[in-house]
Design a protein around this motif. Structure first.
Motif, PDB file in Angstrom:
ATOM      1  N   THR A   1       0.713  -1.252   0.021  1.00  0.00           N
ATOM      2  CA  THR A   1       0.104   0.001  -0.209  1.00  0.00           C
ATOM      3  C   THR A   1       1.007   1.182  -0.020  1.00  0.00           C
ATOM      4  OG1 THR A   1      -0.064   0.157   2.634  1.00  0.00           O
ATOM      5  CG2 THR A   1      -1.696  -1.165   1.287  1.00  0.00           C
ATOM      6  N   VAL A   2       0.075   2.441  -0.266  1.00  0.00           N
ATOM      7  CA  VAL A   2       1.040   3.842  -0.064  1.00  0.00           C
ATOM      8  C   VAL A   2       0.194   4.581   0.612  1.00  0.00           C
ATOM      9  CG1 VAL A   2       1.772   5.645  -1.754  1.00  0.00           C
ATOM     10  CG2 VAL A   2       1.851   3.376  -2.729  1.00  0.00           C
ATOM     11  N   SER A   3       1.218   5.127   1.421  1.00  0.00           N
ATOM     12  CA  SER A   3       0.446   6.260   2.462  1.00  0.00           C
ATOM     13  C   SER A   3       0.752   7.591   1.840  1.00  0.00           C
ATOM     14  CB  SER A   3       1.256   6.302   3.707  1.00  0.00           C
ATOM     15  OG  SER A   3       0.986   4.915   4.485  1.00  0.00           O
ATOM     16  N   LEU A   4      -0.164   8.213   1.393  1.00  0.00           N
ATOM     17  CA  LEU A   4      -0.189   9.721   0.778  1.00  0.00           C
ATOM     18  C   LEU A   4      -0.425  10.731   1.723  1.00  0.00           C
ATOM     19  CD1 LEU A   4       0.051  11.246  -1.813  1.00  0.00           C
ATOM     20  CD2 LEU A   4      -2.478  10.644  -1.937  1.00  0.00           C
ATOM     21  N   VAL A   5       0.639  11.852   1.897  1.00  0.00           N
ATOM     22  CA  VAL A   5       0.194  13.183   2.516  1.00  0.00           C
ATOM     23  C   VAL A   5      -0.143  14.006   1.844  1.00  0.00           C
ATOM     24  CG1 VAL A   5       1.067  12.185   4.815  1.00  0.00           C
ATOM     25  CG2 VAL A   5       2.399  13.579   3.337  1.00  0.00           C
ATOM     26  N   GLU A   6      -1.049  14.897   1.909  1.00  0.00           N
ATOM     27  CA  GLU A   6      -1.256  16.119   1.037  1.00  0.00           C
ATOM     28  C   GLU A   6      -1.760  17.221   1.902  1.00  0.00           C
ATOM     29  OE1 GLU A   6      -4.564  16.668   0.099  1.00  0.00           O
ATOM     30  OE2 GLU A   6      -5.660  14.630   0.249  1.00  0.00           O
ATOM     31  N   GLY A   7      -1.816  18.335   1.273  1.00  0.00           N
ATOM     32  CA  GLY A   7      -2.282  19.452   2.024  1.00  0.00           C
ATOM     33  C   GLY A   7      -3.426  20.212   1.765  1.00  0.00           C
ATOM     34  N   SER A   8      -4.405  19.623   0.926  1.00  0.00           N
ATOM     35  CA  SER A   8      -5.552  20.209   0.630  1.00  0.00           C
ATOM     36  C   SER A   8      -6.719  19.695   1.444  1.00  0.00           C
ATOM     37  CB  SER A   8      -5.905  19.701  -0.934  1.00  0.00           C
ATOM     38  OG  SER A   8      -5.220  20.481  -1.770  1.00  0.00           O
ATOM     39  N   THR A   9      -7.396  20.453   2.358  1.00  0.00           N
ATOM     40  CA  THR A   9      -8.318  20.029   3.114  1.00  0.00           C
ATOM     41  C   THR A   9      -9.618  19.405   2.145  1.00  0.00           C
ATOM     42  OG1 THR A   9      -8.866  22.505   3.352  1.00  0.00           O
ATOM     43  CG2 THR A   9      -7.807  21.403   5.094  1.00  0.00           C
ATOM     44  N   ASP A  10     -10.033  18.376   2.674  1.00  0.00           N
ATOM     45  CA  ASP A  10     -11.063  17.709   1.842  1.00  0.00           C
ATOM     46  C   ASP A  10     -12.480  17.820   2.233  1.00  0.00           C
ATOM     47  OD1 ASP A  10     -12.613  15.666   0.896  1.00  0.00           O
ATOM     48  OD2 ASP A  10     -11.580  13.962   1.507  1.00  0.00           O
ATOM     49  N   ILE A  11     -13.234  18.873   1.297  1.00  0.00           N
ATOM     50  CA  ILE A  11     -14.344  19.104   1.558  1.00  0.00           C
ATOM     51  C   ILE A  11     -15.587  18.446   0.958  1.00  0.00           C
ATOM     52  CG2 ILE A  11     -15.936  21.285   1.773  1.00  0.00           C
ATOM     53  CD1 ILE A  11     -13.697  22.956   1.395  1.00  0.00           C
ATOM     54  N   GLY A  12     -14.942  17.617  -0.060  1.00  0.00           N
ATOM     55  CA  GLY A  12     -16.103  16.933  -1.021  1.00  0.00           C
ATOM     56  C   GLY A  12     -15.714  15.521  -1.579  1.00  0.00           C
ATOM     57  N   GLY A  13     -14.594  14.746  -0.691  1.00  0.00           N
ATOM     58  CA  GLY A  13     -14.213  13.604  -1.292  1.00  0.00           C
ATOM     59  C   GLY A  13     -12.904  13.639  -2.237  1.00  0.00           C
ATOM     60  N   THR A  14     -12.123  14.820  -1.762  1.00  0.00           N
ATOM     61  CA  THR A  14     -10.909  15.040  -2.567  1.00  0.00           C
ATOM     62  C   THR A  14      -9.697  14.163  -2.252  1.00  0.00           C
ATOM     63  OG1 THR A  14     -10.207  16.716  -1.190  1.00  0.00           O
ATOM     64  CG2 THR A  14     -11.173  17.215  -3.464  1.00  0.00           C
ATOM     65  N   ARG A  15      -9.709  13.616  -0.911  1.00  0.00           N
ATOM     66  CA  ARG A  15      -8.697  12.730  -0.558  1.00  0.00           C
ATOM     67  C   ARG A  15      -8.690  11.473  -1.510  1.00  0.00           C
ATOM     68  NH1 ARG A  15     -10.788  13.887   4.515  1.00  0.00           N
ATOM     69  NH2 ARG A  15      -9.249  14.162   6.309  1.00  0.00           N
ATOM     70  N   THR A  16      -9.939  11.104  -2.088  1.00  0.00           N
ATOM     71  CA  THR A  16     -10.100   9.849  -2.851  1.00  0.00           C
ATOM     72  C   THR A  16      -9.678  10.371  -4.119  1.00  0.00           C
ATOM     73  OG1 THR A  16     -11.784   8.983  -1.315  1.00  0.00           O
ATOM     74  CG2 THR A  16     -11.707   8.177  -3.511  1.00  0.00           C
ATOM     75  N   SER A  17     -10.295  11.507  -4.745  1.00  0.00           N
ATOM     76  CA  SER A  17     -10.050  11.823  -6.143  1.00  0.00           C
ATOM     77  C   SER A  17      -8.696  12.190  -6.254  1.00  0.00           C
ATOM     78  CB  SER A  17     -11.000  13.066  -6.536  1.00  0.00           C
ATOM     79  OG  SER A  17     -10.590  14.274  -5.808  1.00  0.00           O
ATOM     80  N   ILE A  18      -7.799  12.464  -5.206  1.00  0.00           N
ATOM     81  CA  ILE A  18      -6.326  12.609  -5.338  1.00  0.00           C
ATOM     82  C   ILE A  18      -5.597  11.362  -5.386  1.00  0.00           C
ATOM     83  CG2 ILE A  18      -4.496  13.788  -4.059  1.00  0.00           C
ATOM     84  CD1 ILE A  18      -6.150  15.757  -3.140  1.00  0.00           C
ATOM     85  N   ALA A  19      -6.053  10.606  -4.458  1.00  0.00           N
ATOM     86  CA  ALA A  19      -5.487   9.118  -4.312  1.00  0.00           C
ATOM     87  C   ALA A  19      -5.385   8.421  -5.373  1.00  0.00           C
ATOM     88  CB  ALA A  19      -6.139   8.411  -3.120  1.00  0.00           C
ATOM     89  N   MET A  20      -6.586   8.424  -6.117  1.00  0.00           N
ATOM     90  CA  MET A  20      -7.028   7.855  -7.398  1.00  0.00           C
ATOM     91  C   MET A  20      -5.933   8.009  -8.478  1.00  0.00           C
ATOM     92  SD  MET A  20     -11.139   7.958  -7.275  1.00  0.00           S
ATOM     93  CE  MET A  20     -11.535   6.920  -8.786  1.00  0.00           C
ATOM     94  N   GLN A  21      -5.553   9.162  -8.549  1.00  0.00           N
ATOM     95  CA  GLN A  21      -4.632   9.736  -9.637  1.00  0.00           C
ATOM     96  C   GLN A  21      -3.182   9.001  -9.250  1.00  0.00           C
ATOM     97  OE1 GLN A  21      -5.159  13.729 -10.988  1.00  0.00           O
ATOM     98  NE2 GLN A  21      -6.721  13.935  -9.487  1.00  0.00           N
TER      99      GLN A  21
END
Lengths: 158, 761
Positions: free
Chosen positions: B480-500
């Motif tokens: 698996t891959v642990s991803l850290v990012e700085g965009s607060t997630d207001i509508g599912g963006t953790r997932t749309s970012i992780a999918m890329q």
């Protein structure tokens, strides 16, 4: 300031005792004293439904109920909706239908929808919309929420 | 926004992108475990409250906090003198720039209050009720001044001045003229006089839009701890942790490295949670008391003192020839800025005629101070106001020409190569495809008739933004891959970012573990705003995955003792020309220790290839001519997403924007009395749509790839709020034959218009 009041109540199936000031709402006690922060505060005057909880199975806005009124009642909060076996069908369907965006209104919707389905297992779309009209969501336009509730009703009927 | 680079990869067989995995943060949010800003509690925590102005416009003659300080349980009281002085300097603040002195004077009033609810002082006490009681004990004397509540009043020569030293920036220069007008700008294309002279049909109208609020369900909150080591930690709900860090550090006059912002889960923003309000107050109260201080706004405070977005007056004029070609378009756009400069006429002007190819255009924009809260972005800020004007006029032109409104839009559509009036030349865009999809939809093909029933359509544009994003990821031994990012997630963006990221590495979306982290734990990342998160932070995740892939190829080469060039990675497998050498991503992840140890990828981006977004809406309404109530019976939103990474959340944005636009169209407004006091600062009286007010919201995702993104992504968050207001107005006209030019189109406005039409009162 008058002294604190001792309250004995049932929350999510467990007997709970707390001390509160007469001016405190049950919302404040749930969140600040009992660490049940899943119930959200959006307006504190009964207009948004983010703090929906069940009292003896009926939906109320926790911001409109004084904490002392909980004496002897049975309360259910969002923390009591899932069980050790897993998510409630409503919770599962909210996930599958992407029925939440920011998620702040989600606990209130799930609690309110649970009260609906507990009493009316097969509500129409119109009935769902009427029942959930006390809960505001600013993100979703409600489409996916209504579908999730419909689908949960179907899943629970099986 | 035009870009010469072609970054689009043209992939057609995605494995992860375009699927609908359950979002990574979903379970926490449906069981009530997700921690939002107001859910914070910590040992020794104090509670803050804010004293606010009961007047819209007044000078503060005196401020006496002694009684408040004497109340048992009160630990500190602060006012503007506790905030360091600021330079007269403009700084970028996420979506829009602001003068630091104005930011300071908005956090706490400096000598003058400029709106009802303007913060004046703040208190920290042992509990929130005591803090509130202390606020009531603060004694403030005012010299009440005449409030200025509309653009029209504010622009009059003898209008009272809100900021007495403010001079108008006119066409890029300081006019040195003292005025409530902050800015006047102009965009010109072709020759407007020639254009109108060539037109066979010209229509001109003036449009008024009310001040409206973003209406997120979670009130603003901030908790701060100013440690004995000087380190300041701020926990809050924000669209941009780094923006809060920058603003808070500025206002406190400390280096950014002294401030750590921990973004909690955020309960909606829509542009309204970018500017700081409570953060520096909580920090200073913490410094004075040595304890953490938590502050949460009430709903009344949210409506009185945060957001809202600009009300406006737009005079719009458009001309066509007999053949139905748009020849000329002119707009005079006057937007409320609220109490301080920095409004939304500029983005509105970029959008007003943007869906069309028009040879002659003249746009004048003004941003004007009024005694209302300092306006903030609200989902495609400025564009909805603008589209109300232009898209209503287009409907009227179509009616008079006797042409189908979608056919007209298609004929006049902007396309690749069209120059927008504010300068940019479009790369590949999808307005035509949106109009075609609307035209060919079952909804549009289905007749909609009946008494007082009508259908309206409208187009909308939002340019979207790029800006900075960062991501880092580590490969775990289980693949698996642990991803850290700085965009607060207001509508599912953790997932749309992780999918890329997952798409590149050939792993499942659920095999990525995305986390939004604090400002000390990831590279700088701009706001979750401008429809940029899935586009730009998604790009950072994509780059991060490429970095991991390159390093993993090196590890495979090491394992097999072959050259790096001899390793290829495809569909989640590393292989070489020697057919016996093949290993999955997961297996290789389990062998990192023997090939050199842990492995991390990283990326920072500031992508230039932003793809503008278009949307078209079809609305069917029924008007009750006795009550003036408008019922929305059916709506469809058609939008170019470029590429829908997670279609469910793209639909969600489309549906949410549609709902907000309908609220803006029919109900929502700031109601001020003659004294400038906000009379509807509650969610009962500031009436946002409930689920009973709306039908299902049909969505059609159009995918015209953005040439400036590897997967063709355009932003999707904002543009769906642009067409609804005009689409509903056009539907109302179709239903009852009256053109509404005032928002909201409330029952009262509808009845007034009907009575005027029928000659009754």
């Amino acid at each position: 300031m008058p002294g604190k009041v001792h309250v004995t109540t049932t929350i999510n199936g467990e007997s709970v005792e707390f001390l509160c000031e007469p001016r405190q709402t049950i919302l404040e006690v749930l969140r600040d004293q009992l660490d049940l922060t899943g119930t959200k505060e959006g307006c504190s005057n009964g207009n948004c439904g983010a703090c929906s909880i069940l009292v003896n199975g009926g939906v109320i806005d926790a911001c409109l109920m004084m904490a002392v009124e909980a004496e002897g009642e049975e309360l259910t909060t969002i923390e009591g909706v899932a069980s050790a076996e897993g998510l409630h069908p409503l919770q599962q369907k909210f996930l599958e239908h992407a029925a939440l965006q920011c998620g702040i209104c989600t606990p209130g919707f799930i609690v309110a929808a649970k009260a609906l389905l507990d009493n009316e297992p097969t509500p129409s779309e119109e009935r769902i919309r009427l029942y959930l009209a006390g809960n505001l969501c600013r993100c979703t336009g409600y489409d996916k929420i209504v579908r999730a509730v419909q689908d949960a009703a179907s899943a629970m009927a099986e | 926004m035009a870009t010469k680079t072609e970054d689009y990869l043209g992939i057609t067989d995605y494995k992860v992108i375009g699927t609908r995995p359950i979002r990574h943060d979903g379970v926490d949010k449906v069981v009530g475990r997700a921690k939002y800003g107001a859910d914070i509690d910590m040992a020794g925590m104090l509670h803050g409250a804010v004293a606010r102005s009961p007047h819209a416009h007044a000078r503060i003659k005196s401020l006496d906090t002694r009684k408040a300080e004497a109340l048992p349980g009160v630990k500190a009281v602060i006012a503007v003198a506790d905030l360091p002085l600021q330079e007269d300097k403009i700084e970028e603040l996420g979506e829009g720039a602001a003068n630091l002195q104005h930011l300071r004077a908005n956090v706490l009033a400096d000598g003058k209050v400029l709106y009802h609810g303007h913060a004046i002082a703040a208190v920290a006490a042992t509990d929130v009720h005591t803090a509130q009681e202390a606020v009531d004990l603060i004694e403030i004397e005012y010299e009440v001044l005449q409030p200025v509540l509309t653009v029209r009043e504010a622009m009059q020569a003898d209008a009272p001045l809100l900021l007495e030293d403010l001079t108008t920036q006119s066409l890029g220069e300081d006019s040195e003229k003292k005025s409530n007008v902050c800015t006047h700008f102009r965009h010109e294309l072709g020759d407007i006089e020639k254009g109108f002279a060539e037109a066979d049909l010209v229509i001109e109208r003036e449009f008024f839009t009310a001040t409206v609020h973003q209406g997120y369900i979670e009130p603003q909150n901030a908790t701060a701890l100013w440690g004995a080591d000087g380190q300041i930690t701020v926990w809050c709900s924000t669209q941009g942790a780094f923006d809060v860090r920058a603003q808070t550090a500025q206002i406190l006059e400390v280096p950014v490295s002294q401030v750590k912002v921990v973004p909690m889960e955020i309960g909606g923003g829509f542009g309204g949670k970018i500017r700081i309000y409570l953060e520096p107050l909580a920090a200073i109260l913490s410094k004075k008391t040595g304890r953490p201080v938590k502050m949460v706004m009430s709903r009344t405070e949210v409506l009185q003192a945060t957001g809202p977005t600009a009300g406006s007056v737009i005079r719009c004029k458009m001309g066509v020839d007999k053949a139905g070609n748009l020849i000329a378009a002119q707009a005079d756009m006057r937007y409320e800025s609220g109490s301080f400069p920095g409004s939304w006429a500029a983005p509105g002007a970029m959008c007003i005629f943007a869906p069309y190819n028009i040879p002659h255009v003249l746009i004048d924009g003004y941003e004007v101070l009024v005694n209302k809260p300092w306006t903030m972005a609200y989902r495609a800020p400025g564009a909805t106001n603008a589209a109300f004007a232009s898209e209503t006029l287009i409907d009227e032109l179509c009616e008079q020409l006797g042409v189908d409104p979608l056919a007209f839009r298609l004929k006049n559509s902007a396309k690749e190569g069209t120059r927008r009036a504010d300068g940019p030349v479009y790369p590949r865009i999808g307005h035509e495809q949106c109009v075609e999809t609307a035209r060919d939809s079952e909804h549009y093909a289905t007749q909609f008739n009946g008494k007082n029933r009508g259908r309206g359509v409208a187009s909308g544009f939002w340019f979207n933004v790029g800006l900075k994003s960062s991501a880092a990821a580590s490969v775990n031994p289980d693949g698996t891959v642990s991803l850290v990012e700085g965009s607060t997630d207001i509508g599912g963006t953790r997932t749309s970012i992780a999918m890329q990221l997952a798409e590149v590495l050939g792993i499942g979306a659920e095999e990525v573990k995305p986390q939004v982290v604090d400002t000390d734990s990831v590279g700088e990342t701009d706001v979750t705003g401008g429809s940029r998160t899935t586009f730009a932070t998604g790009w950072a995740a994509y780059q991060c995955a490429l970095d991991i892939k390159a390093q993993m190829i090196e590890r495979a080469a090491k394992l097999w003792e072959i050259a790096v060039d001899d390793v290829v990675f495809e569909d989640g497998y590393f292989s070489s020309s020697d057919a016996s050498k093949t290993i999955s991503f997961k297996e290789l992840a389990g062998r990192l220790d023997e090939t050199g140890g842990p492995l991390m990828g990283r990326a920072t981006v500031n992508p230039p290839g932003v793809g503008g977004a278009f949307a078209v809406m079809i609305a069917d309404v029924e008007v009750d001519t006795d009550t003036g109530k408008v019922e929305i019976l059916r709506v469809s939103m058609i939008q170019d997403a470029g590429k829908a990474i997670h279609p469910s959340y793209v639909e969600g944005q489309m549906q949410g924007g549609t709902a907000q636009g309908i609220g803006w169209a029919l109900n929502e407004e700031y109601a001020y009395n003659a004294d400038g006091l906000l009379t509807n600062a509650s969610l009962l009286d500031y009436r946002m749509p409930t689920c009973l007010d709306l039908p299902m919201i049909e969505t059609h995702i159009v995918e015209v790839p953005n040439p400036g993104h590897p997967y063709g992504v355009r932003g999707v968050g904002e543009v769906p709020i642009v067409p609804p207001v005009a689409a509903v107005a056009n539907a109302i006209y179709d239903a009852i034959g009256v053109r509404l030019t005032i928002l909201p189109m409330s029952p009262g406005e509808i009845l007034k218009a009907l009575w005027t039409k029928n000659g009754t009162t």
